[in-house]
Design an enzyme around this catalytic site. Structure first.
Site, PDB file in Angstrom:
ATOM      1  N   LYS A   1      17.686  39.849  32.588  1.00 13.12           N
ATOM      2  CA  LYS A   1      17.549  40.599  31.415  1.00 13.12           C
ATOM      3  C   LYS A   1      16.318  41.883  31.609  1.00 13.12           C
ATOM      4  CE  LYS A   1      19.548  37.891  27.809  1.00 13.12           C
ATOM      5  NZ  LYS A   1      20.201  36.950  28.682  1.00 13.12           N
TER       6      LYS A   1
ATOM      7  N   GLU B   1      11.044  41.025  22.537  1.00 14.83           N
ATOM      8  CA  GLU B   1      11.817  42.166  21.685  1.00 14.83           C
ATOM      9  C   GLU B   1      11.334  42.069  20.280  1.00 14.83           C
ATOM     10  OE1 GLU B   1      16.016  42.676  24.420  1.00 14.83           O
ATOM     11  OE2 GLU B   1      16.088  41.603  22.271  1.00 14.83           O
TER      12      GLU B   1
ATOM     13  N   HIS C   1      24.182  31.970  16.853  1.00 14.47           N
ATOM     14  CA  HIS C   1      24.375  32.751  18.117  1.00 14.47           C
ATOM     15  C   HIS C   1      25.646  32.926  18.590  1.00 14.47           C
ATOM     16  CE1 HIS C   1      20.175  33.880  17.695  1.00 14.47           C
ATOM     17  NE2 HIS C   1      19.609  32.687  17.883  1.00 14.47           N
TER      18      HIS C   1
ATOM     19  N   ARG D   1      31.987  40.300  33.527  1.00  7.64           N
ATOM     20  CA  ARG D   1      33.298  39.777  33.464  1.00  7.64           C
ATOM     21  C   ARG D   1      34.133  40.349  32.268  1.00  7.64           C
ATOM     22  NH1 ARG D   1      32.265  36.653  28.996  1.00  7.64           N
ATOM     23  NH2 ARG D   1      30.067  35.915  28.709  1.00  7.64           N
TER      24      ARG D   1
END
Length: 621
Positions: free
Chosen positions: A116, A200, A235, A297
């Site tokens: 990430k 973040e 999530h 993907r």
């Protein structure tokens, strides 16, 4: 064009790939584990190869076995589907090195987007907006805490190598930061072998918006518009839709253009998804939507994009992997109507959404007006080894409201037994007034709490119908328990549902939709199935074992039997222990008495509701 294709996956995605490949005249090869020997994807393929034991690490994650199967069967290419090895750059490289075609992006693109922090750095360089945060190499707790203070709370700690909701912690204040960081790093190290994190800014009203992109080896990249995956539980995506509610054309153009730039930045070839997080506190605005990550993907939710564009994304994958250019230009793609997908899982909302395993004695998936993508069937089994998905139910209609109605009707009409599903939970989520109005964010389900939990018993109407069915069954037979012959026609039947006893007046006029045998019955309401039986009239109080019947509360394995027939037992004494999904559940005596019946052996597999033992009360107290 690829002539033969090995699908390195299982379940619904394997069946879905086989369907398109067959329509294109491509020969298909399935792989399977011990647990999947009779699975639909094995039968649907032209050929199938056994690759190992049931645990995924010994079969679907064993890349060398999959490549060997492809070589042995003369396959030209390998399609990874999603999950398992689909985003494993080393496996992709091994497939190519073996002289096979990899149906997916090149390994360098997978690596570029796999971490990430590195991916965000690339996006910044490409002019793609990213969430404010810290991506630095200095991973000392003190430096991370300083960066969190600078960003401003709340913040989100995310594993650099994370995914699937793992390695992620929200922190609301500095006093909680170090504990949350340590917990996140432990989970990241355990799940991904990498404990590095990034920080973040946490968005208080977040929407999960993603864009489907597609590139070819000729330098072409297009987008196929956005999807909204904001309805999530812990999530994990629950319901996905396209297009995103409230997305205007200017914002759509901005986010989709950013997604194309992101794909070009890594020379992307094949199907991919650029995920964004949007601050929806003031609606969807281009200046408040930021890059989150890329999935290299095909996504689970790709059918909603197919439905609104009329494009078969798997066909595009096979054509692009064969060296062809993209079948359509950007100006040829358009949005038609609204599509919505619900993920029907074998899980029990009443037990914290734990997976529900066992035989699929009944499995009816209502397909009138909707698309069903599934990899299971009636007579099959949900095993504990893999993702417990039963089906993806996809509705497409001219408007969002019509899509919701179609999808809700299909979910409510689904019948699965004795495995439990989240069908009733999905139906309630689809009926939520904020969801229907398009006022959603990733915290909606958590805020609703128990309001979205399915009912624990049928409606009064349903109970009356069950009572009517039982009255019909006993007509002309020995009296219904609790009845007297020639009694007053106003009667009450005592029914037991999940340990609770209900006194019900029977409705014999409306008993045709009830399924039953003897003193047991089942009805389907609101997307779930209820098992109901006559409550005993031995004077015992209500309760799951008030009559001394010890029933299995779940499908599982008997791992301990502490009693023998004829033994005297005391109230609360442990009788048996079951294991399901690596959790143990002990069953105890409901009162003092004697073991009158024992039907369980160590090692035996039992279904939910199985009579394991029968306890007779001591001295008839």
């Amino acid at each position: 064009m690829i002539a033969s294709l090995l699908i390195a996956n299982r379940g619904e995605i394997a069946c879905r790939i086989i369907r398109t490949a067959r329509a294109m005249g491509v020969r298909t090869i399935a792989v399977y584990s011990d647990a999947d020997a009779r699975a639909p994807h094995v039968r649907h393929a032209d050929e199938a190869v056994h690759i190992g034991a049931s645990p995924a690490r010994e079969s679907y994650l064993a890349g060398e076995k999959i490549i060997a199967a492809a070589k042995a069967t003369g396959a030209d290419a390998i399609h990874p589907g999603y999950g398992f090895l689909s985003e494993n750059a080393d496996f992709a490289a091994a497939v190519i090195d073996a002289g096979l075609v990899w149906v997916g992006p090149n390994p360098d693109s997978i690596r570029a987007m796999g971490l990430k922090d590195a991916a965000k750095a690339r996006m910044i360089a490409a002019g793609v907006p990213v969430t404010p945060g810290y991506l630095g190499e200095n991973q000392s707790p003190e430096r991370l805490a300083t960066e969190a203070d600078a960003i401003g709370y709340p913040v989100l700690i995310k594993a650099v190598a994370g995914g699937g909701g793992k390695g992620m912690r929200r922190v609301d204040g500095a006093s909680d930061f170090f504990d949350a960081l340590a917990s996140c790093q432990r989970e990241a190290a355990s799940s991904f072998g990498d404990d590095r994190v990034l920080i973040e800014k946490y968005i208080l009203s977040p929407r999960h918006i993603e864009v489907q992109v597609f590139g070819d080896a000729h330098g072409n990249v297009v987008h196929l518009f956005e999807r909204d995956c904001s309805l999530q539980r812990r999530h994990q995506k629950v319901i996905e839709e396209a297009p995103a509610p409230g997305m205007d054309e200017a914002t759509r153009a901005s986010i989709c253009d950013a997604a194309v730039r992101a794909a070009r930045a890594v020379d992307y070839v094949g199907a991919g998804t650029i995920e964004f997080i949007a601050d929806a506190s003031e609606g969807l605005r281009a200046d408040r939507i930021w890059f989150m990550e890329m999935n290299t993907r095909l996504q689970v939710e790709h059918p909603v994009t197919e439905e609104i564009t009329g494009v078969d994304l798997v066909e595009w994958q096979l054509r692009v992997a064969s060296g062809e250019p993209l079948p359509m230009r950007q100006d040829e793609l358009a949005i038609d109507g609204h599509a919505m997908e619900a993920r029907l899982y074998a899980e029990d909302p009443a037990k914290g959404f734990l997976p529900s395993t066992g035989p699929l004695t009944e499995c009816y998936l209502a397909d009138h007006g909707v698309r069903i993508d599934t990899g299971v069937e009636e007579g099959g089994e949900v095993t504990p080894f893999y993702d417990p998905m039963i089906a993806k139910v996809i509705a497409h209609a001219p408007t969002r409201a019509e899509a919701i109605e179609l999808l809700s009707d299909a979910v409510i009409s689904t019948v699965v037994w004795p495995v439990r599903t989240n069908g009733a939970f999905l139906a309630k989520a689809l009926a939520d007034e904020d969801f229907v109005a398009g006022h959603l964010d990733t915290g909606l389900i958590a805020r609703r709490g128990d309001a979205l939990m399915p009912a624990t018993s049928p409606s009064d109407h349903g109970l009356a119908a069950v009572a009517g069915r039982l009255v019909e069954h006993y007509a002309g037979s020995p009296p219904l328990p609790g009845f007297r012959l020639n009694a007053d026609p106003v009667r009450t039947v005592r029914l037991e549902v999940a340990g609770e006893v209900h006194a019900v007046e029977p409705d014999e006029e409306d008993a045709t939709w009830v399924r039953g045998e003897g003193d047991h019955a089942r009805i389907d309401e609101g997307g779930q199935t209820f098992a109901i039986r006559l409550a005993r009239t031995d004077g015992a109080g209500g309760g799951a074992a008030s009559d001394g019947a010890i029933l299995s509360p779940m499908p599982g394995k008997v791992i301990a039997v502490e009693i023998r027939a004829g033994d005297a037992v005391a109230a609360g004494q442990k009788l048996l222990t079951l294991e399901a999904m690596k959790m143990e559940h002990s069953l105890t005596a409901p009162f003092d008495g004697t073991v009158a019946e024992l039907n369980a052996d160590v090692g035996g597999q039992v279904s939910e509701g199985t009579l394991l033992a029968k306890i007779e009360r001591a001295d008839n107290d």
